[in-house]
Design an enzyme around this catalytic site. Structure first.
Site: not given
Length: 208
Positions: A117, A135
């Site tokens: 991420k 997220d």
């Protein structure tokens, strides 16, 4: 048609989507994104303003007293581990890339505290790569709008969104989905009454 409707609506309500983490140098972004895990961008911006003013280059960060960094970032949680990560990331960038954040996914993901991420955010923001960093906000919005299922893990959601966005600017839509989740399609008290996508939302019955 559903995608076109969704993305046109996002264009109307989020006209200038961009990263909300403050940074002036490439390594500041990398460190800020690492610090943002399990906390808010606003809280990270407060501590990085102090951190990057006191240690205004990578050499100083790499030689910083870990206890001092802990004191600076204490409000963001898991601060002990993150303080060590700041120092180790700084050392690694200096030793391997002369202090420059590289466009190298394998290397970035090898850094402490930096996963897929964080790497996706860095590659998108610094190198204009068409990456999607999933997220909690993007996961929630993706599920509600039918792009993904609740049981999907973040990598599955990333792959599904990448496929859906193949004809769009994924960098732009990534930020729009994130900001939509952060300020409109919130986990608690989502603004459904004013949302033009509520007829698409699979959870709309729960919010009536």
């Amino acid at each position: 048609m559903k995608n076109k409707e969704i993305f046109e609506y996002l264009d109307k309500i989020i006209t200038d989507p961009k990263c909300e983490l403050n940074y002036n140098k490439d390594y500041e972004l990398l460190i800020a994104v690492m610090l943002s895990a399990q906390t808010t961008d606003k809280r990270v911006n407060k501590v990085t303003r102090i951190l990057f003013n006191k240690y205004d280059n990578l050499d100083k960060l790499s030689k910083a007293d870990v206890n001092d960094i802990v004191d600076i970032i204490r409000s963001i949680g898991t601060f002990n581990k993150k303080a060590m990560n700041v120092i180790e990331i700084s050392k690694s960038l200096l030793e391997n890339y002369d202090g420059i954040v590289p466009n190298n996914r394998e290397y970035l993901e090898s850094l402490p505290g930096v996963g897929r991420k964080t790497t996706n955010v860095v590659l998108s923001e610094l190198f204009n790569e068409q990456c999607i960093a999933v997220d909690t906000h993007i996961k929630r919005v993706s599920v509600r709008l039918g792009f993904a299922k609740e049981k999907d893990d973040v990598l599955t959601i990333e792959k599904k969104l990448t496929k859906e966005l193949k004809n769009y600017n994924a960098r732009k839509v990534h930020h729009q989905l994130l900001l939509f989740g952060r300020y409109y399609c919130k986990s608690k008290n989502p603004e459904c009454n004013n949302c033009k996508l509520k007829h698409i939302c699979i959870e709309k019955k729960n919010f009536n």
